[in-house]
Design a protein around this motif. Structure first.
Motif, PDB file in Angstrom:
ATOM      1  N   PRO A 179       6.404  12.098 -10.930  1.00 41.55           N
ATOM      2  CA  PRO A 179       6.982  11.609  -9.193  1.00 41.55           C
ATOM      3  C   PRO A 179       8.511  12.105  -9.458  1.00 41.55           C
ATOM      4  O   PRO A 179       8.890  12.654  -8.368  1.00 41.55           O
ATOM      5  N   ASP A 180       9.108  12.175 -10.522  1.00 42.84           N
ATOM      6  CA  ASP A 180       9.658  12.717 -10.858  1.00 42.84           C
ATOM      7  C   ASP A 180      10.808  14.174 -10.016  1.00 42.84           C
ATOM      8  O   ASP A 180      11.848  14.406 -10.210  1.00 42.84           O
ATOM      9  N   GLU A 181       9.938  14.721 -10.889  1.00 37.65           N
ATOM     10  CA  GLU A 181       9.697  15.988 -10.610  1.00 37.65           C
ATOM     11  C   GLU A 181       9.365  16.574  -8.913  1.00 37.65           C
ATOM     12  O   GLU A 181      10.185  17.730  -8.731  1.00 37.65           O
ATOM     13  N   VAL A 182       8.514  16.253  -8.666  1.00 36.37           N
ATOM     14  CA  VAL A 182       7.926  15.888  -7.350  1.00 36.37           C
ATOM     15  C   VAL A 182       9.177  16.002  -6.449  1.00 36.37           C
ATOM     16  O   VAL A 182      10.834  16.839  -5.627  1.00 36.37           O
ATOM     17  N   THR A 183      10.597  14.578  -6.403  1.00 37.19           N
ATOM     18  CA  THR A 183      11.733  14.924  -5.861  1.00 37.19           C
ATOM     19  C   THR A 183      12.820  15.682  -6.292  1.00 37.19           C
ATOM     20  O   THR A 183      13.077  16.026  -5.376  1.00 37.19           O
ATOM     21  N   ALA A 184      12.410  16.543  -7.722  1.00 34.80           N
ATOM     22  CA  ALA A 184      13.332  17.910  -7.706  1.00 34.80           C
ATOM     23  C   ALA A 184      12.979  18.324  -6.886  1.00 34.80           C
ATOM     24  O   ALA A 184      14.191  18.777  -6.223  1.00 34.80           O
ATOM     25  N   LEU A 240      18.759  19.407 -17.030  1.00 37.08           N
ATOM     26  CA  LEU A 240      18.697  19.481 -15.612  1.00 37.08           C
ATOM     27  C   LEU A 240      18.044  20.411 -15.353  1.00 37.08           C
ATOM     28  O   LEU A 240      17.636  21.971 -15.970  1.00 37.08           O
ATOM     29  N   TRP A 241      17.832  20.428 -13.984  1.00 40.79           N
ATOM     30  CA  TRP A 241      16.678  21.768 -13.155  1.00 40.79           C
ATOM     31  C   TRP A 241      17.718  22.356 -12.632  1.00 40.79           C
ATOM     32  O   TRP A 241      18.650  21.672 -12.257  1.00 40.79           O
TER      33      TRP A 241
END
Length: 111
Positions: free
Chosen positions: A69-74, A102-103
């Motif tokens: 879910p954190d990756e989807v949000t990013a 960081l992305w």
């Protein structure tokens, strides 16, 4: 081989996550991997976006490592919808624990 997966969003689009070998090796470290996230209308378009950037041998087989879910949000909050960062070390690695990077936009990886 790329490990990855996808998740379908309520609007019909998908977020695809792939763990790929880093295109540029980092000296002093073993094989380094990067985690790439792509937001697109469907899985084929997501892979086409990566292939158009020069990552020609990218395939998604199965759904073994879907995005968190954190990756989807990013990726949803990034204007390009295409980001990456160094992959977290696997459980078998005896590496020093470090905070996640960081992305970054995909242009930083391919430059």
């Amino acid at each position: 081989m790329a490990a990855g997966g996808f998740v379908r969003m309520p609007g019909g689009s998908v977020v695809v996550a792939l763990s790929l070998p880093a295109p540029l090796p980092v000296s002093g470290q073993g094989e380094q991997r990067v985690r790439v996230l792509v937001h697109a209308k469907n899985r084929s378009r997501a892979l086409t976006r990566l292939r158009n950037l020069g990552l020609r041998a990218v395939y998604l087989r199965g759904n073994a490592a879907p995005p968190t879910p954190d990756e989807v949000t990013a990726v949803l909050h990034h204007p390009d919808g295409l980001i990456w960062r160094a992959a977290a070390p696997s459980a078998g690695d005896v590496a020093v624990s470090r905070p996640p990077e960081l992305w970054r936009p995909i242009r930083a990886l391919l430059a």
